[in-house]
Design a protein around this motif. Structure first.
Motif, short mmCIF file in Angstrom:
data_model
loop_
_atom_site.label_atom_id
_atom_site.label_comp_id
_atom_site.label_asym_id
_atom_site.label_seq_id
_atom_site.Cartn_x
_atom_site.Cartn_y
_atom_site.Cartn_z
N PHE A 227 0.85 -1.19 0.00
CA PHE A 227 0.00 0.00 0.00
C PHE A 227 0.88 1.24 0.00
O PHE A 227 2.05 1.20 0.40
CB PHE A 227 -0.94 0.01 1.21
CG PHE A 227 -0.25 0.09 2.54
CD1 PHE A 227 -0.11 1.31 3.21
CD2 PHE A 227 0.26 -1.05 3.15
CE1 PHE A 227 0.53 1.38 4.44
CE2 PHE A 227 0.90 -0.99 4.38
CZ PHE A 227 1.03 0.23 5.03
N ARG A 249 -3.26 -1.53 -2.28
CA ARG A 249 -4.25 -0.50 -1.98
C ARG A 249 -3.56 0.86 -1.99
O ARG A 249 -2.52 1.05 -1.36
CB ARG A 249 -4.90 -0.75 -0.62
CG ARG A 249 -5.99 0.27 -0.27
CD ARG A 249 -6.72 -0.12 1.01
NE ARG A 249 -7.48 -1.35 0.83
CZ ARG A 249 -8.15 -1.95 1.82
NH1 ARG A 249 -8.11 -1.45 3.04
NH2 ARG A 249 -8.82 -3.06 1.58
N LEU A 265 -5.96 -2.84 6.49
CA LEU A 265 -4.86 -3.40 5.70
C LEU A 265 -4.41 -4.75 6.24
O LEU A 265 -4.08 -5.67 5.48
CB LEU A 265 -3.69 -2.42 5.67
CG LEU A 265 -3.91 -1.16 4.83
CD1 LEU A 265 -2.87 -0.10 5.17
CD2 LEU A 265 -3.86 -1.50 3.34
N LEU A 277 3.06 -7.05 5.03
CA LEU A 277 2.57 -5.77 4.54
C LEU A 277 3.79 -4.96 4.12
O LEU A 277 4.79 -4.93 4.84
CB LEU A 277 1.81 -5.00 5.63
CG LEU A 277 0.37 -5.41 5.94
CD1 LEU A 277 -0.13 -4.64 7.15
CD2 LEU A 277 -0.55 -5.16 4.74
#
Length: 324
Positions: A227, A249, A265, A277
């Protein structure tokens, strides 16, 4: 709100954006010309300006960092002047310290301070006040992040970055205004880090993935959920595709992440079977104090790739003027 360059929505609103941008660009052009009539020279300072024609997503901050690292290698003392967009001290101005939060000084200045802890970073709308504060601390070489609008300040060297693939390119300034720069570089992905760059172009390469302690992590084929909240999220998403990207994202540039965002997330990571992540270094500066310690988060360190003579040209100019 973040729009993709190839989505239908930008195409639908493009005529309205062009009309609005014509008014905006005209006002900006007049303001820049008026300020230039009152241009001030600073013979005791060497001022480097990193510029762009668009609102964001060109890579100005990575270029500022590249110039800063080159100056460090020469043993030169320098300061960085930024605006601190949307921050608490944007209007008042302040010298950034590592203890500040991104809400106080802005995400990019905080990242710059983390990268150059022994050098000063100043923020504020009034660039003249920031210049005076830097000069008072005996900083003779100054790097202006997005100094294009500050036409009332005479620069010693300016670099203009152009990303014509950005969905809202040329909505901020007229194309011909790039002629004011000493060096113009156009974004052109080379595809491979070892592939030579064409003349007068630039590119980015994801240098490494780091954990919260700043240690490099090799993830192999582990799936990731990435992200970012950048001016050009598409570029970061494409960079992440060199890994096993399970989902991505994007958020608007300078987005203020909330705990709810991070929980969302983390849910996405688990839903997609992601092991990590991954965010940008700029976004990590904003969220590092919001994350639970157990969150499997890494951040990507992006380096700007430049023609070999770009930094050399700046260093040579500063040396000839006696600042290095």
């Amino acid at each position: 709100m973040q729009f993709k360059a190839n989505s239908a929505f930008p195409r639908l609103i493009w005529p309205f954006l062009n009309l609005a941008s014509l008014v905006f660009k005209s006002i900006s052009f007049v303001n820049i010309k008026i300020r230039a009539l009152r241009q001030k020279e600073f013979p005791k300072l060497f001022i480097i300006s990193v510029d762009s024609l668009s609102f964001g997503g060109t890579g100005k901050t990575p270029l500022v960092m590249a110039i800063g690292r080159a100056l460090e290698k020469k043993g030169a003392r320098f300061a960085i002047i930024s605006r601190g967009y949307r921050s608490h001290y944007e209007k008042k101005g302040i010298c950034v310290h590592a203890e500040h939060s991104y809400k106080e000084v802005g995400d990019e200045p905080l990242m710059l301070k983390a990268s150059f802890p022994t050098h000063d970073v100043f923020i504020g709308r009034d660039r003249l006040c920031s210049l005076a504060a830097a000069a008072a601390k005996n900083c003779r070489i100054l790097i202006l992040d997005d100094g294009f609008q500050s036409s009332h300040i005479k620069k010693d060297f300016s670099v203009m970055l152009i990303n014509s693939g950005h969905p809202y390119f040329y909505l901020r300034n007229f194309k011909f205004m790039s002629r004011r720069a000493d060096r113009i570089l156009t974004y052109q992905p080379a595809g491979q880090a070892e592939k030579p760059l064409p003349a007068d172009t630039y590119d980015f390469v994801t240098d490494k993935l780091l954990n919260a302690a700043g240690q490099e992590v090799t993830i192999g084929a582990a799936p990731i959920v990435a992200f970012s909240a950048l001016g050009d999220n598409d570029r970061f998403e494409n960079d992440m595709r060199r890994y096993r990207l399970a989902a991505f994202r994007g958020f608007s540039d300078h987005h203020a992440f909330s705990p709810a965002d991070l929980h969302s997330l983390e849910r996405l990571r688990k839903e997609k079977g992601g092991e990590w992540l991954v965010c940008s270094e700029k976004d990590f500066c904003k969220i590092k104090n919001l994350l639970p310690a157990a969150t499997p988060l890494l951040y990507a360190r992006n380096e700007i790739r430049l023609p070999n003579d770009t930094i050399e040209q700046i260093i040579k100019h500063a040396t000839e003027k006696g600042f290095i």
